[in-house]
Each structure stands twice: as C-alpha cells, then as structure tokens.
Design an enzyme around this catalytic site. Structure first.
Site, PDB file in Angstrom:
ATOM      1  CG  HIS A   1       8.897  -8.934  -5.125  1.00 40.10           C
ATOM      2  ND1 HIS A   1       9.818  -9.823  -5.573  1.00 40.10           N
ATOM      3  CD2 HIS A   1       7.720  -9.293  -5.707  1.00 40.10           C
ATOM      4  CE1 HIS A   1       9.252 -10.703  -6.378  1.00 40.10           C
ATOM      5  NE2 HIS A   1       7.975 -10.396  -6.483  1.00 40.10           N
TER       6      HIS A   1
HETATM    7  C1  LIG Z   1       4.690  -8.988 -12.423  1.00 43.17           C
HETATM    8  C2  LIG Z   1       4.670  -9.514 -11.020  1.00 43.17           C
HETATM    9  C3  LIG Z   1       5.293 -10.714 -10.723  1.00 43.17           C
HETATM   10  C4  LIG Z   1       5.249 -11.202  -9.431  1.00 43.17           C
HETATM   11  N1  LIG Z   1       5.815 -12.399  -9.192  1.00 43.17           N
HETATM   12  C5  LIG Z   1       5.751 -12.919  -7.960  1.00 43.17           C
HETATM   13  C6  LIG Z   1       6.281 -14.210  -7.700  1.00 43.17           C
HETATM   14  O1  LIG Z   1       6.844 -14.881  -8.566  1.00 43.17           O
HETATM   15  N2  LIG Z   1       6.170 -14.704  -6.444  1.00 43.17           N
HETATM   16  C7  LIG Z   1       5.582 -14.001  -5.450  1.00 43.17           C
HETATM   17  O2  LIG Z   1       5.530 -14.508  -4.319  1.00 43.17           O
HETATM   18  N3  LIG Z   1       5.074 -12.790  -5.681  1.00 43.17           N
HETATM   19  C8  LIG Z   1       5.137 -12.238  -6.904  1.00 43.17           C
HETATM   20  N4  LIG Z   1       4.606 -11.019  -7.141  1.00 43.17           N
HETATM   21  C9  LIG Z   1       3.949 -10.315  -6.031  1.00 43.17           C
HETATM   22  C10 LIG Z   1       2.537 -10.780  -5.829  1.00 43.17           C
HETATM   23  O3  LIG Z   1       1.802 -10.577  -6.995  1.00 43.17           O
HETATM   24  C11 LIG Z   1       1.935 -10.017  -4.660  1.00 43.17           C
HETATM   25  O4  LIG Z   1       2.700 -10.294  -3.508  1.00 43.17           O
HETATM   26  C12 LIG Z   1       0.520 -10.424  -4.341  1.00 43.17           C
HETATM   27  O5  LIG Z   1      -0.269 -10.470  -5.485  1.00 43.17           O
HETATM   28  C13 LIG Z   1      -0.041  -9.451  -3.318  1.00 43.17           C
HETATM   29  O6  LIG Z   1      -1.375  -9.758  -3.036  1.00 43.17           O
HETATM   30  P1  LIG Z   1      -2.273  -8.695  -2.311  1.00 43.17           P
HETATM   31  O7  LIG Z   1      -3.610  -9.304  -2.205  1.00 43.17           O
HETATM   32  O8  LIG Z   1      -1.626  -8.257  -1.050  1.00 43.17           O
HETATM   33  O9  LIG Z   1      -2.292  -7.432  -3.272  1.00 43.17           O
HETATM   34  P2  LIG Z   1      -2.822  -7.290  -4.765  1.00 43.17           P
HETATM   35  O10 LIG Z   1      -2.746  -8.555  -5.499  1.00 43.17           O
HETATM   36  O11 LIG Z   1      -2.117  -6.124  -5.316  1.00 43.17           O
HETATM   37  O12 LIG Z   1      -4.358  -6.977  -4.582  1.00 43.17           O
HETATM   38  C14 LIG Z   1      -4.806  -5.753  -4.146  1.00 43.17           C
HETATM   39  C15 LIG Z   1      -6.122  -5.444  -4.804  1.00 43.17           C
HETATM   40  O13 LIG Z   1      -6.633  -4.264  -4.218  1.00 43.17           O
HETATM   41  C16 LIG Z   1      -7.196  -3.447  -5.205  1.00 43.17           C
HETATM   42  N5  LIG Z   1      -7.157  -2.082  -4.708  1.00 43.17           N
HETATM   43  C17 LIG Z   1      -6.069  -1.295  -4.530  1.00 43.17           C
HETATM   44  N6  LIG Z   1      -6.424  -0.106  -4.019  1.00 43.17           N
HETATM   45  C18 LIG Z   1      -7.773  -0.140  -3.861  1.00 43.17           C
HETATM   46  C19 LIG Z   1      -8.723   0.784  -3.354  1.00 43.17           C
HETATM   47  N7  LIG Z   1      -8.340   1.958  -2.909  1.00 43.17           N
HETATM   48  N8  LIG Z   1     -10.012   0.419  -3.347  1.00 43.17           N
HETATM   49  C20 LIG Z   1     -10.419  -0.807  -3.791  1.00 43.17           C
HETATM   50  N9  LIG Z   1      -9.546  -1.721  -4.270  1.00 43.17           N
HETATM   51  C21 LIG Z   1      -8.240  -1.394  -4.300  1.00 43.17           C
HETATM   52  C22 LIG Z   1      -6.338  -3.674  -6.431  1.00 43.17           C
HETATM   53  O14 LIG Z   1      -7.045  -3.378  -7.606  1.00 43.17           O
HETATM   54  C23 LIG Z   1      -6.004  -5.155  -6.294  1.00 43.17           C
HETATM   55  O15 LIG Z   1      -6.906  -5.972  -6.976  1.00 43.17           O
HETATM   56  C24 LIG Z   1       4.626 -10.487  -8.409  1.00 43.17           C
HETATM   57  C25 LIG Z   1       4.025  -9.285  -8.696  1.00 43.17           C
HETATM   58  C26 LIG Z   1       4.031  -8.797  -9.978  1.00 43.17           C
HETATM   59  C27 LIG Z   1       3.352  -7.516 -10.238  1.00 43.17           C
END
Ligand SMILES: Cc1cc2nc3c(=O)[nH]c(=O)nc-3n(C[C@H](O)[C@H](O)[C@H](O)COP(=O)(O)OP(=O)(O)OC[C@H]3O[C@@H](n4cnc5c(N)ncnc54)[C@H](O)[C@@H]3O)c2cc1C
Ligand code: SF4
Lengths: 591, 194
Positions: free
Chosen positions: A518
C-alpha cells in the site's frame, strides 16, 4: 514501425480497478474510450479455473501472475544522499500486470476511509494544533470530504458486492458494525462472512477489554448477488487461495468479475493489451495533453490520440509517467519545492504473532480478508494528547493464510528450522498459529518521495522510478503504541506465546516479511497547486484534459487498505468529467 | 505431472548429493517419509530446468553492486548456477574438513556441516554458504509441501504431516460446523488421485 491509432474521446492508461471503473462510467455516458494495458488479457473462467487455480507453488510462491522485476522494478534507498539500488527479485510491491491489475489478486479488505482520513490537516489542527506534528511531517487535506464521496463509496460497494455489517446508517449506530465509520446511506450489499475460531477468540478478548469488534468489510461476496452492472456474483467458499491468486469462483470482487464482462460488450470500448505506455504527449505550451505513446508486444511504437487522457497505472507508475513525460515540477527534497513525487506515503504495520496450545484453528479455511477488527485505536478515534504522534491503526485478527509452504517457517521461537525437530514443531504449530495485524496510518514527510533514478534503466532504456523512503518518527511512535495493543489483545486471547513486532522499528526494506503493497501519493490532489499536482477532481492544475487517478492522489494513508477509496474517488472524478467537464472543457477549479 | 524417471538439469552425482542434504533437512521418521523418497529431488530438478532456475523474472541489468542489508539481494546469479557451483563446493569443503565427500559423512557430521552453512561458519569461495543454505531449505520445503503434480509431496506426505486438506473447493459448511475442531480427511491434490 511507428503507427497512429484513430483518435478517441478518452484514452485510459492501465486497466486495474481505477481504469476499469472509469471506463465503465465514461462508456456508459456515450464516450468512445480506448484503454491501453501493459499486461495480458485475463478471463475469470479460463485463467483461474477452480480445478487448476488452487496451487500454492505457482501462486503465492512463484507469483506467476504478478508484475515481475524484469518487466518493471524500482530502486530504493532510505535517505536522500544514499545510493538507491534496484529490487531485483520479487518483493513486497506485488503489483498487477494484467487486465484487472492488482485487483485480480488483491486480498480484498474493502474499506471506506473515515471522514478524518480525507481531512487530516483540518482535524488535527482543530483538536491538537501544530505541536502534535513531528519534525518534517507533511499533512494536508484532499479538497474532497467523506460527505462528498459517500454516494461514490456506496456505488463502488454495489459494483463490488462488498460483504460486511454496517456500523452507522444515516447517523444511527447499528449493532455489530464499526461504530467509528463515517455515516452510510445504505448497508453493505451482502452480509459479512462467517467467522473463524481465531476471529471469535479475538472478538471475545477485545470485548472484555472494552473495545468494539466488527467484521472487516470484504471483497469476498457474502451471498449470491447481482451487482450494480447486472453481473451475477457467487458467494465465497473460503477456499483459501485468495490473496495473490485470481478467483475463478466469481466470488472475489475484481475488475475481471465485476466490470469487464459488461465493459467488453460495449461497442464504444476498446482495450489494447500487452502495450506499455511510455509517454504522455502534450502541446508545446504544455497546456493540453494530446496523446500517449506506447510500445506494443511486437516492439512497435504506437500513438493513441485522445481529447481526454486518464492515467490509471497505480501510485508508482502514475508518478513515473508524469516524470518521464516532463509534466509538472518534480519535487526537490532540499528546497521542499515541486510537487510531482512529493507526499509519498506507505504503511505502518505492527503485529502480534502468537501460538496457542491444543487449538484447531483450521487456518486453511480462509479468504484474503477474513478478519475481525477494532477501530478504537485507528485514525483520530482516541485522544492523542501527550502521545507524541498522530494516527493509529485498525487492529485485526486476520485469517488470510493457511497454505503449507508459506506456513512452514512459522514455528515458535527457538524451535528447530529443519530435521526431525522441525517436523514435530511444524506439525504442532500449524494449527496453533495466529496473528493480529495493526494496519497503521502513515503521513507524508519531507524526506519521503519519488523521482527518476539516475543510473538504473528499464528494458526500453528509460530511467526506473527511485523511491526514497524510511519510516519517520511519527510512524515509529505510533507503530510501537499499536504493537503493544496487539500484544495485549493476544495475551487476553489466551495465546501461550506472543511476539509483538513494529515494522517501523527497522529501516524500510522492500523485502520485509509481512509488509504490504500500500503506497500512496506522488501525484496528490489538493487545494493548492504549490502542494498538489491536481485539484479536488483529480484534474491536473495546468493541463485540464489530464486526470491521474488511484492512490497516487492520496497525500496520506489511513489505517485501512486503499481500494474502496480509490474506487470512490474514481467515480467522483468520472461524474465531474461527465457532468461538468464535458459541458465546459477547462479547469474545474479556478483559483 | 513431472516425469521422475530421468533428470532434466542436475547430473546424477548432483542429484545424489542434493538428496543427501535434503534428507538431513527433512528426514524420514515416524511422522512420514523423508525428502528424497517424497520426490523433493525430482521437484528441484524440474524447478531448476524451468524459469525459476534461470531467474527469468529477475531484474538483471547493471551496475551490480552490494548495498545495505535492507536493499536486499543484488547478486544476479540464478538458482541453477548457485546449485551447480554450491554443490561442487559442498563436496570439496567436506573433503577438506572431514576427509570424505558429504555422502560418506556420518549423520552427526552432516548435521554439523549444514549447521555451519546455516550460520555462515563454513565458508565457500564461489557462493555464500548462508544464501545457499537458505535456498536449499526453501526448495526442500517447497518439494515436500507443494502439490504432488510438481513431482514432490509423494502421497501428500507433507500435507498429512500437518493436516492440510489440499485443494478443497468449498469449505462453506465446515467453516461453521467444524469451527475449532479437528478435520480428519484424506487430502486432495490437483491430480485428484490419492
Ligand atoms: C497482494 C496485494 C493485496 C492487496 N490487498 C488489498 C486489500 O485487501 N484491500 C485493498 O483495499 N487493497 C489491497 N491491495 C491494493 C489494491 O490492489 C490496489 O489499491 C488497487 O488494485 C489499485 O488499483 P489501480 O487501478 O489504481 O492500480 P492497479 O490495479 O495496479 O492497475 C494498474 C494497471 O496499470 C497497468 N500499467 C502500469 N503501468 C503501465 C503502463 N506504463 N502502460 C500501460 N499499462 C500500465 C498495470 O499492468 C495494471 O494492470 C492489495 C494489493 C496487493 C498487491
Ligand atoms: S476464498 Fe473465496 S473469494 Fe477467495 S479465491 Fe476462494 S472462493 Fe474466491
């Protein structure tokens, strides 16, 4: 080869929770949306079948579906002046690298953050004054309040099918829920999960100590549910292959099960997979974003022009993409000026690890977020006068692990780590081990930031993101305070052996066992362009058609996981785009 | 399911030596068969021949320099390379220290030797003994406890040791009805065979 795709109304970079949620809103509003995602396509039924998915070795041990360091990594150092070095092997930042992002393999604790967490500056000043802040701490409000976000939290929960027991509905406290939560307009869409034996021991002990335990709201669907987009979700079976795994049972809310089945049907939505965006392009005056440049899986360079550019690549890559594109002033830790990369925060985790005697805790029956929590020491729910810190932690009995390889090192201190003695110790410990996690707040500090690494490059020859981070004095003090509370509860639960640990007592490392993924900040939203990159709508102060969404917008971390807050702020921004920006493109906040 | 009848990365001598080390780390006793019999060498051999062995997912670009402990491992040596060098040295050092190759040491000598690797009092020239030991221990536990389809955990011996039921799809009933109670079932693997 270089090629240019037809212009879209909107390009979204990254298709995790934030990108998918945004894409669903904007396509429903009739816009033509193209998403560009670095990772591969993932389909719930075929990528995570329940007959193949429950495999510890490929899942949480070899981490096959996560972002690999060879794809992208980060350099890390504790202090400005030190040399940052790359995280070469799989580390704690277990990010997503597929359609669905980290939302495919997250643990799924689905928290609304408290009113305090969105306005920490105002509330700390009102209650204690600046004397409560340790040297160098940066504290600022988001510009958007819990009350602004409540309808969007509500909508996100109805997309996700979140399970839980409400604590406060329309200002009225509800039995069994969290009395400290911000007031809700409706209950959770599905009921709380069943409790484990460890959860119950924790609930009984914390009740005796005068606290108020409640089930942690979770992404594990509590009952058959048709979500806000008409998708049928199935109840969780407690299979135990949850965090770091996809769920093939349609039971863990993720973009893959809750949004993509509907989004993919829309003719005005396109996803370009296995294509990495390397730059956001702007007009020469840097007042308008014009397109993004990406490298596809054949190594060809593509360009996607659009009227609106939305960056949704997670905290770290959101920051890196702005820095690589020369957008905004990078933060300078010496002068304290500049905004991109500033206000980076992590998490202050504390633990009580414990062993019971003659229990059958059955740790294999679990989910990623099967936990019972108390919030009596979270946020500003208790009086901090004289304590020397702000913030605290949600303290929870977390039942999220029971797989044998992962548990094989968990034997009481002093037990053999191998040989006959280990076999005996492991046999006994497996059923008697439990943990309490204090998931702590963290607040930004002037020596915690991100910039581009001067030495290490990615596979395209572009600089890696450099993280400069160590726990600050506020984290250390709050971490110890919470550690002691965890240990006190563990003893009250009747554990034979209790070890309390505050991770903030060690220098930050990307490899510390038990740590989280996080990370927040770097592209924060706020009220003042001198201390934020974007306004309260996550709209860039200088480039009104550029929005960067996700936890990079949050200038602090709560004693909770971030994703429901990511979902709510994404939906809030989507509404600002459809209702305000489209009618009158330009800055939504005028100073 | 991997084929245990032939080696794919290790040489026969290396396989024998790993087996001897693994059987000290997880011996046969009244709680169950030992590591080699459980297939841990087969497991390792196949792991080393695949992407794990070549550290295909690691970041290997330079400069390679050693940092502070909290900055983590900076070496770009792969598990396959570490085993190749480490096993050769294990025998050399054993020969020098005890006058015998590792295989011919007494049980007590083998234990003492591995303890020396674990705490770093025995030194190798080409690999850090502590790191090599950590790798050996991690891999033998993996082999003993991973799903049998990878060649180890024969008869699900590792799972039976601790009472882990394996890849069970649905615990909705038991989570309530067996709360706090022992569950006595035959574990299931992804192969669905006993
Ligand atoms: C193991 C684990 C457990 C977690 N547990 C919890 C939990 O219990 N509760 C909670 O609230 N949160 C949890 N989280 C956090 C949660 O997963 C994230 O807050 C959330 O998924 C973020 O979503 P996002 O869309 O912002 O980013 P992401 O899900 O990271 O999505 C970003 C996407 O962008 C893509 N990307 C990155 N760079 C580029 C680029 N340059 N060009 C094209 N694509 C790109 C990536 O491949 C990815 O698919 C956890 C995270 C992990 C890793
Ligand atoms: S525990 Fe529940 S949500 Fe998690 S993977 Fe299993 S069925 Fe899915």
């Amino acid at each position: 080869m270089h090629y240019k795709r037809p212009k879209a109304d909107v390009v979204i970079v990254g298709l995790g929770w934030s990108g998918s949620t945004m894409a669903e809103e904007l396509t429903r509003a009739g816009l033509n949306v193209v998403a560009i995602e670095r990772g591969a396509w993932r389909e719930t039924s075929t990528s995570f079948p329940t007959t193949r998915n429950p495999d510890e070795l490929s899942g949480s041990i070899r981490k096959e579906i996560l972002q690999a360091p060879v794809t992208e990594t980060y350099t890390v150092r504790n202090k400005p002046g030190e040399t940052a070095l790359p995280l070469r092997k799989y580390h704690n930042l277990t990010l997503g690298n597929n359609v669905g992002g980290a939302g495919t393999h997250w643990a799924g604790a689905s928290w609304r953050w408290q009113p305090f967490d969105h306005q920490p500056y105002t509330r700390i000043m009102e209650r204690y004054g600046a004397k409560q802040l340790v040297d160098g701490l940066i504290l600022q409000d988001w510009g958007v309040t819990y009350d602004d976000l409540e309808p969007f939290y509500d909508r996100f929960e109805k997309i996700a099918g979140t399970s839980g027991t409400a604590g406060v509905i329309n200002g009225v406290k509800q039995p069994g829920g969290n009395p400290f939560e911000g007031s809700r307009t409706s209950p959770y869409p599905t009921p709380a999960l069943e409790r484990t034996r460890a959860n119950i021991l924790f609930a009984e002990a914390t009740t005796r100590l005068g606290y108020t335990p409640f089930p942690v709201p979770s992404a594990m669907i509590g009952a058959p549910y048709t979500n806000a987009l008409g998708i049928n979700l199935a109840p969780c079976t407690y299979c135990g292959y949850c965090q770091l795994y996809g769920c093939g049972n349609w039971s863990k809310s993720s973009p893959n099960i809750c949004i993509l089945p509907v989004l993919m049907q829309r003719p005005n939505f396109t996803v370009v997979t296995e294509s990495e965006v390397v730059r956001i392009n702007t007009t020469p005056d840097k007042k308008t974003a014009t397109s993004v440049t990406f490298v596809d899986s054949d190594g060809n360079i593509g360009e996607q022009p659009a009227d609106i550019v939305i960056v949704a690549t997670f905290t770290l890559d959101n920051t890196r993409l702005l820095l690589l594109s020369g957008i905004g002033t990078p933060y300078d830790a010496v002068s304290g000026e500049g905004v991109v990369g500033r206000a980076f925060t992590f998490q202050t985790l504390s633990w009580a690890f414990m062993f019971f005697e003659n229990e059958y805790l059955n740790p294999f029956m679990n989910t990623g977020a099967l936990a019972t929590q108390i919030d009596d020491f979270n946020g500003d729910n208790f009086d901090h006068t004289g304590l020397g810190f702000i913030g605290g932690a949600g303290i929870q009995s977390l039942c999220n692990q029971g797989l044998p390889i992962g548990m094989s090192g968990l034997v009481p201190e002093g037990s053999p780590k191998w040989g006959k003695g280990w076999k005996q110790a492991f046999q006994k410990a497996y059923q008697n081990y439990a943990q309490i996690q204090g998931q702590g707040t963290s607040f930004a500090h002037r020596e915690q930031f991100m910039d581009l690494d001067p030495t290490y490059k990615d596979k395209f020859g572009q600089p890696l993101l450099r993280i400069t981070y160590d726990y600050n004095e506020n984290d250390r003090r709050s971490g110890r305070f919470i550690r002691d509370k965890c240990a006190e509860i563990a003893k009250e639960m009747g554990a034979r052996e209790v070890t309390g640990v505050s991770l903030a007592d060690q220098p930050y490392s990307g490899y510390t066992p038990w740590d989280s993924s996080h990370v927040q900040g770097g592209v924060v939203m706020g009220e003042n362009p001198k201390t934020s990159v974007q306004n309260r709508y996550q709209q860039n102060w200088d480039i009104p058609n550029l929005f960067v969404i996700g936890a990079s917008s949050f200038p602090n971390n709560a004693g909770y996981n971030p994703t429901a807050a990511v979902g709510a702020t994404t939906l809030w921004t989507a509404k600002a785009i459809t209702d305000l920006y489209l009618k009158n493109p330009g800055p939504l906040v005028r100073l | 399911m991997v084929d245990s009848s032939k080696l794919v990365y290790l040489t026969p001598d290396e396989a024998k030596l790993v087996g001897a080390v693994f059987d000290v780390l997880i011996p046969a006793d009244e709680l169950g068969i030992g590591a080699t019999e459980a297939g841990c060498v087969t497991f390792l051999d196949h792991q080393l021949a695949g992407p794990y062995g070549s550290a295909a997912k690691d970041y290997k670009l330079g400069p390679v320099v050693e940092g502070l402990p909290q900055q983590g491992p900076q070496s770009i040596a792969t598990p396959a390379e570490i085993y190749r060098k480490g096993l050769a040295e294990l025998n050399n050092v054993s020969q020098k220290k005890f006058g015998h190759p590792f295989l011919n040491l007494t049980e007590e000598q083998k234990v003492a030797f591995l303890e020396g690797m674990e705490d770093g009092t025995i030194d190798f020239e080409t690999v850090k003994t502590k790191d090599f030991f950590t790798l050996l221990l991690q891999n033998v536990r993996e082999g003993y406890l991973a799903d049998p389809m990878y060649g180890g955990n024969r008869d699900m011996v590792g799972w039976k040791l601790i009472g882990f039921p394996g890849a069970v799809y649905d615990y909705r009933d038991w989570i309530v009805s067996k709360r706090g109670q022992k569950i006595d079932v035959q574990p299931v693997s992804l192969l669905r065979t006993g």
